[in-house]
Design a protein around this motif. Structure first.
Motif, mmCIF file in Angstrom:
data_model
loop_
_atom_site.group_PDB
_atom_site.id
_atom_site.type_symbol
_atom_site.label_atom_id
_atom_site.label_comp_id
_atom_site.label_asym_id
_atom_site.label_seq_id
_atom_site.Cartn_x
_atom_site.Cartn_y
_atom_site.Cartn_z
ATOM 1 N N UNK B 166 -5.421 -4.708 2.064
ATOM 2 C CA UNK B 166 -5.177 -4.672 0.629
ATOM 3 C C UNK B 166 -5.199 -6.059 0.010
ATOM 4 N N UNK B 167 -4.892 -7.099 0.782
ATOM 5 C CA UNK B 167 -4.826 -8.449 0.238
ATOM 6 C C UNK B 167 -5.632 -9.422 1.091
ATOM 7 N N UNK B 168 -6.036 -10.522 0.454
ATOM 8 C CA UNK B 168 -6.675 -11.629 1.163
ATOM 9 C C UNK B 168 -6.499 -12.869 0.302
ATOM 10 N N UNK B 169 -6.761 -14.041 0.870
ATOM 11 C CA UNK B 169 -6.668 -15.274 0.094
ATOM 12 C C UNK B 169 -7.709 -15.274 -1.014
ATOM 13 N N UNK B 170 -7.319 -15.705 -2.207
ATOM 14 C CA UNK B 170 -8.277 -15.948 -3.283
ATOM 15 C C UNK B 170 -8.211 -17.416 -3.650
ATOM 16 N N UNK B 171 -9.329 -17.932 -4.176
ATOM 17 C CA UNK B 171 -9.435 -19.329 -4.607
ATOM 18 C C UNK B 171 -9.158 -20.285 -3.451
ATOM 19 N N UNK B 179 -4.179 -12.251 -2.827
ATOM 20 C CA UNK B 179 -4.426 -11.418 -4.002
ATOM 21 C C UNK B 179 -5.031 -10.079 -3.584
ATOM 22 N N UNK B 180 -4.836 -9.085 -4.438
ATOM 23 C CA UNK B 180 -5.441 -7.767 -4.207
ATOM 24 C C UNK B 180 -6.816 -7.748 -4.876
ATOM 25 N N UNK B 181 -7.566 -6.699 -4.622
ATOM 26 C CA UNK B 181 -8.877 -6.577 -5.245
ATOM 27 C C UNK B 181 -8.700 -6.455 -6.752
ATOM 28 N N UNK B 182 -9.471 -7.244 -7.501
ATOM 29 C CA UNK B 182 -9.390 -7.312 -8.970
ATOM 30 C C UNK B 182 -8.018 -7.778 -9.449
ATOM 31 N N UNK B 183 -7.228 -8.329 -8.519
ATOM 32 C CA UNK B 183 -5.867 -8.805 -8.825
ATOM 33 C C UNK B 183 -5.022 -7.747 -9.520
#
Lengths: 163, 886
Positions: B166-171, B179-183
């Motif tokens: 459901x989550x992974x590192x963004x930026x 963050x989740x997909x599409x935050x």
């Protein structure tokens, strides 16, 4: 105004070409970015499914790289160089002029999706300072008049196309 | 593995080549601080606190990701290292909000611990707060990412342990955050709210949301006590945090060797607040003039004993029955059936776990000669191939789903046989999208075609494994085209399945989709055939994994809670067995098998049954045809209900006794692996409630010549002595079922062949019904368990507001002119309900999916009451319905 519509059949065929590829995520994203100018957020799920990844992982890679965008950019992406040589040769006033002409702040895209104004740290053409990129074309030894005529040229080319 | 030696802090240590420096140091008692390291997660070297200095080269390396090498010499605590560590922590603290005073993480915060150990009170750096949105809309998890230190444990646990993603590192850099997909907020992501990330987070970035109520708990629990989850059959080990006499938080236990290790599911983690619900029963009550009146224990027990004895005297022992409980402990089930058999001389003993499928599990056990009783989930990573039949573990038994997904990621092929596109399908090497309730044809076909002696003379095969000829003869049961036609699968897929299974010893995961289906009794036997033919009996990594839906449905059966079984799965029908028990209990025992649950309802309807004692079950909510069940039980002369909550069934009882939940008493449960887990009380029962075994003990004293056990240990001693299967029952910790017929070397031998016998039964005509054109599949939702008696009292679940919408395929939705959220009336020949609908991509045309547990479990109105072991039973899984817009 709405961003240009996405041709989903084209999107699907690009994804299908890379389906099941082991390290295919970045090449696939690059193709989508190249074709559509950005990666539509709704493409994240089909891409993830095709490569057997989590959608969150795909989004992680997209947001990591500056080269991938989740929001559409303008038809003409203007990248003004603010490196050392360009700075010394007056890039700040070039940037200010463009901001005024286009009514855009740095990083913004115009409402008609024609122009995006960005700055970059160095374009590697210091002998042509001050420089800027319009999509893939370099323009060097800029002066205010030159900049204004360039912008007019690109604005007109849009109007020509709509005639 | 090659052994190497190196020096750490001047001490010579040995380890095997490839071990990380961190592990090598740990194994030799050298402590190295760390924040991102976890024994179950792959090391990533994110926090850099575990750095060590190479004495020879001066290089500074993260010890968690640096393999030890021969003759290496490292220092773990040199001045240089100490300085770097302090700077790392100072930078983390400079970015961290200054809310330690009010942070619920309290002393459990690892950042705080590391800072305190390094003596960093002030950072003497400019504060660089990293503001992040504060997310607390869902009732389970609070996300305050301004406290995130980017250790990545939440993401790694999400990807590696529970495999949801459901989550992974963004930026990157300063902006980097999970963050989740599409935050989107967690409730709009694929997050299952298992809470694994919350328990594993070293800071207060992720914390549990206290359930709404007048006294929401703030702070850290005062103490943590171990227990075993009372929801599904996995039996996760819990660490329950208490404050005063209330359980305020639940985390996975940190003890070694548990079945769930660092994971839980949304129920185990967040639904236990039902234990503090206002509807908890706290005092015995006797119904006088239609109103329950509080009574003393003495009065209530005396009344029950006298009424039961008097009814037994007047109408005979066939008129009294005992019903319970797949949720109560082994010791309680043992006492319960002993009480029924010894003092009331009746074999009318059963529990709802048997009704919902355990009765078929027992038949499979008999078919395998008792050689298949221990199946460790941890062995799934050694499986050659895993076949998942009629199971949706991501909802029914989530921890099993984690094991399956991890195995799939390891490369073990998963074959999922399932009519709808469930989450597990995405991990399958092959998805057999079968027409509902046609599994019998498929399994028989696979078993027949995989028979190792295929190609031998059929007569020979038939000799060793009787029924094979009949199978082959029954109009081409082994013809792929025919199997394909009936099951809706194409021949190519069937061929691929056979290739995938050929020559491999299968691990077969079986869920209620098989056990509760119309042909469950044949399909489950066919599954056992498939296992035996594949040579999977008694092989590590192969076997049958029955997804027991309830925490102790296996233990209840093992302790004799069945109308035709003695404790230890010993058959009542065997005279020798019965005489042995007569000797043990020093009494005469009735020899006629008793009523099953379905039989008890029918007997109550006919007026044969006059008195019923229900312990820890809620038939008015969990059984099909609830109105019929209610009317039947209301006909009884005397009904006693012993439970922990005010339920639909306590409403019609004559006497109500308040029992204790699992967290409030000592006892043991047997999980779906055959693991017997013993636990002690975490808090005391509320009000005047008592542990159920104490109630039964005191009642037995009033029923006849019974010396009260007085202690649970005494009951356990008796069980260990009389039930050899349970001689490993511990007073504390876990043991395993002792297999009375050890299964070594049964695979591939004639002995295995002798256990196989085919039944050529066929799935009856599946032609559509004009009046009821849809096939409705009933199934579980991960947020509730079973009928939802307990989970619907969890404040968090109530706040989450699951509607349990009926799933319908988009094509059907459009054809009926429906939109998401529209209300429909659904009716079968047994009854009707109303619910909202939701389009579900993964459903086929003509199929609808109806979740159980919600709306008072009204889905049960659509199913007919029948026992699964009756050949004519239409099962409990599917029914034909019609839909109309309301």
């Amino acid at each position: 105004m709405e961003p240009p519509e996405i041709n989903w059949d084209k999107m699907q065929s690009i994804i299908d070409q890379h389906r099941g590829e082991k390290w295919g995520l970045i090449p696939l994203l690059q193709e989508i970015q190249e074709e559509f100018g950005y990666i539509p957020p709704t493409a994240i799920e089909p891409v993830a499914k095709a490569l057997n990844l989590f959608p969150s992982q795909v989004q992680g890679v997209i947001t990591f790289y500056a080269g991938f965008a989740l929001k559409p950019k303008g038809k003409y992406v203007l990248k003004v160089c603010r490196g050392t040589a360009c700075h010394v040769k007056g890039s700040r006033s070039i940037i200010r002029l463009m901001q005024k002409e286009l009514n855009l702040k740095e990083g913004e895209t115009s409402a008609d999706y024609q122009f995006t104004l960005e700055t970059v740290a160095c374009l590697g053409a210091c002998f042509l300072a001050p420089t800027m990129l319009v999509n893939r074309s370099y323009f060097g030894k800029l002066a205010p008049a030159r900049v204004t005529s360039l912008l007019d040229h690109y604005r007109k080319s849009k109007e020509d196309k709509t005639k | 593995m090659k052994q190497i030696s190196l020096s750490i802090d001047g001490k010579i240590v040995d380890c095997s080549a490839g071990t990380s420096l961190l592990k090598a140091a740990e194994a030799n008692g050298i402590k190295i601080p760390r924040l991102c390291d976890h024994p179950e997660l792959k090391p990533v070297g994110a926090c850099r606190l575990c750095i060590v200095e190479d004495q020879k080269t001066g290089r500074i390396m993260a010890s968690c990701v640096t393999p030890a090498a021969q003759d290496m010499a490292v220092l773990t605590d040199s001045d240089r290292i100490k300085n770097h560590r302090r700077n790392i922590v100072r930078l983390m603290m400079a970015e961290h909000p200054e809310s330690c005073l009010v942070c619920n993480k309290g002393n459990r915060c690892r950042l705080r611990q590391v800072a305190a150990e390094l003596g960093i009170g002030e950072t003497r750096l400019y504060a660089m707060p990293n503001a992040s949105p504060f997310e607390q809309a869902n009732p389970f998890i609070i996300r305050d990412l301004s406290k995130c230190i980017l250790c990545g444990k939440c993401i790694r646990a999400d990807h590696e342990l529970v495999v949801v993603g459901a989550i992974d590192y963004n930026h990157r850099g300063f902006k980097s955050r999970p963050a989740t997909v599409h935050e989107l907020p967690l409730e709009n992501s694929s997050c299952t709210f298992c809470g694994t990330c919350v328990s594993i987070c070293p800071t207060g970035a992720l914390s549990p949301h206290a359930p709404a109520g007048d006294r929401p708990f703030v702070g850290t629990p005062e103490r943590e006590i171990q227990s075993i989850c009372g929801f599904c059959g996995v039996g996760c080990a819990l660490a329950m945090g208490t404050a005063g006499d209330r359980i305020v938080e639940v985390n996975p236990s940190q003890l070694p060797g548990t079945v769930n290790k660092s994971t839980l599911c949304v129920r185990g983690h967040f639904a236990h607040d039902f234990l503090n619900a206002a509807e908890r029963l706290t005092h015995p009550a006797i119904v006088k003039d239609g109103q329950p009146v509080s009574a003393a224990w003495e009065e209530a027990l005396k009344l029950i004993a006298s009424r039961f004895l008097e009814i037994k005297k007047a109408e005979g022992p066939q008129s009294v029955a005992f019903w319970g409980s797949s949720k109560c402990t082994n010791e309680e089930n043992y006492l319960f059936q002993k009480m029924a058999r010894v003092f009331l001389e009746t074999n009318h003993v059963d529990n709802i776990g048997n009704f919902f499928g355990q009765s078929l599990v027992r038949r499979m056990d008999e078919q395998a000669g008792g050689k298949c009783r221990i199946n460790r989930l941890q062995d799934l990573d050694k499986a050659q191939v895993i076949l998942v039949l009629g199971a949706n573990p991501t909802h029914s038994t989530p921890v099993v789903a984690y094991y399956l997904k991890r195995a799939a990621r390891q490369g073990i092929p998963l074959v999922v046989v399932e009519p709808r596109e469930t989450e597990l399908v995405h991990y399958a090497a092959l998805w057999l999208r079968i027409k509902p309730q046609t599994d019998l044809e498929l399994i028989n076909g696979l078993a027949g075609l995989l028979h190792p002696k295929m190609g031998d003379a059929p007569a020979l095969i038939d000799q060793q494994t009787p029924g094979f000829n009949a199978l082959g003869a029954s109009s081409g049961s082994l013809e792929l085209e025919r199997i394909g036609r009936i099951t809706g699968l194409d021949v190519r897929t069937l061929e691929k399945t056979i290739e995938l299974l050929r020559g491999k010893k299968p691990a077969i995961v079986v869920g209620n989709g098989i056990l509760q289906q119309k042909y469950g009794i044949h399909s489950s036997a066919a599954v056992m055939n498939l296992l035996l033919i594949g040579g999977g009996l008694g092989v590590t990594g192969a076997g049958i994994y029955m997804l027991a839906g309830e925490n102790n449905q296996i233990g209840a059966m093992d302790m004799g809670s069945a109308p035709d079984l003695f404790p230890g799965r010993e058959p009542l029908a065997d005279d020798g067995v019965r005489r042995a028990w007569e000797q043990r209990w020093n009494t005469k025992l009735p020899s006629n098998p008793g009523f099953t649950v379905a039989g008890m309802i029918e007997a109550a309807e006919k007026g044969i049954l006059k008195a019923l004692y229900i312990m820890g079950e809620n038939p008015l909510r969990s059984l099909p045809q609830p109105q019929r069940v209610k009317e039947a039980l209301q006909k009884l002369d005397f009904l006693v209900v012993q439970d922990i909550l005010n339920t639909e069934t306590t409403q019609i009882a004559d006497v109500i006794l308040p029992g204790a939940a699992f967290s409030e008493k000592k006892g043991s449960f047997t999980n779906l692996e055959g693991r017997i887990q013993s636990f002690s009380e975490v808090v005391s029962p509320p009000g005047d409630a008592r542990p159920d075994w104490e109630i039964l003990d005191q009642l037995a004293v009033r029923l006849g010549k019974h010396n009260a056990y007085g202690s649970l240990e005494k009951i356990r001693t008796e069980i260990r002595e009389f039930v050899p299967m349970y001689k490993d029952l511990q007073d504390c910790g876990q043991g395993w079922i002792t297999e009375t017929h050890p299964s070594a070397g049964v695979a591939d031998t004639a002995a295995a062949d002798s256990l196989i016998s085919f039944s050529a039964a066929e799935s009856a005509d599946q032609s559509p019904d004009k009046d009821y054109p849809f096939e409705a599949l009933l199934g579980a939702l991960r947020f509730h368990l079973g009928s939802g008696t307990r989970s619907t009292h969890s404040q968090r679940m109530i706040s989450f507001g699951i509607k349990g919408e009926i799933g319908i395929s988009p094509e059907d939705g459009v054809a009926l002119g429906l939109q998401n959220g529209d209300r429909v009336a659904i009716a079968s020949k047994y009854g009707g309900i109303e619910r909202e609908i939701r389009m579900e991509e993964g459903l086929g045309r003509g199929q609808v999916y109806i979740p159980l547990a919600v709306n008072g479990n009204d889905a049960m109105n659509l199913i007919g009451l029948s026992d699964l072991t009756e050949p004519g039973s239409s099962g409990l899984k599917m029914c034909r319905v019609r839909l109309s817009k309301v």
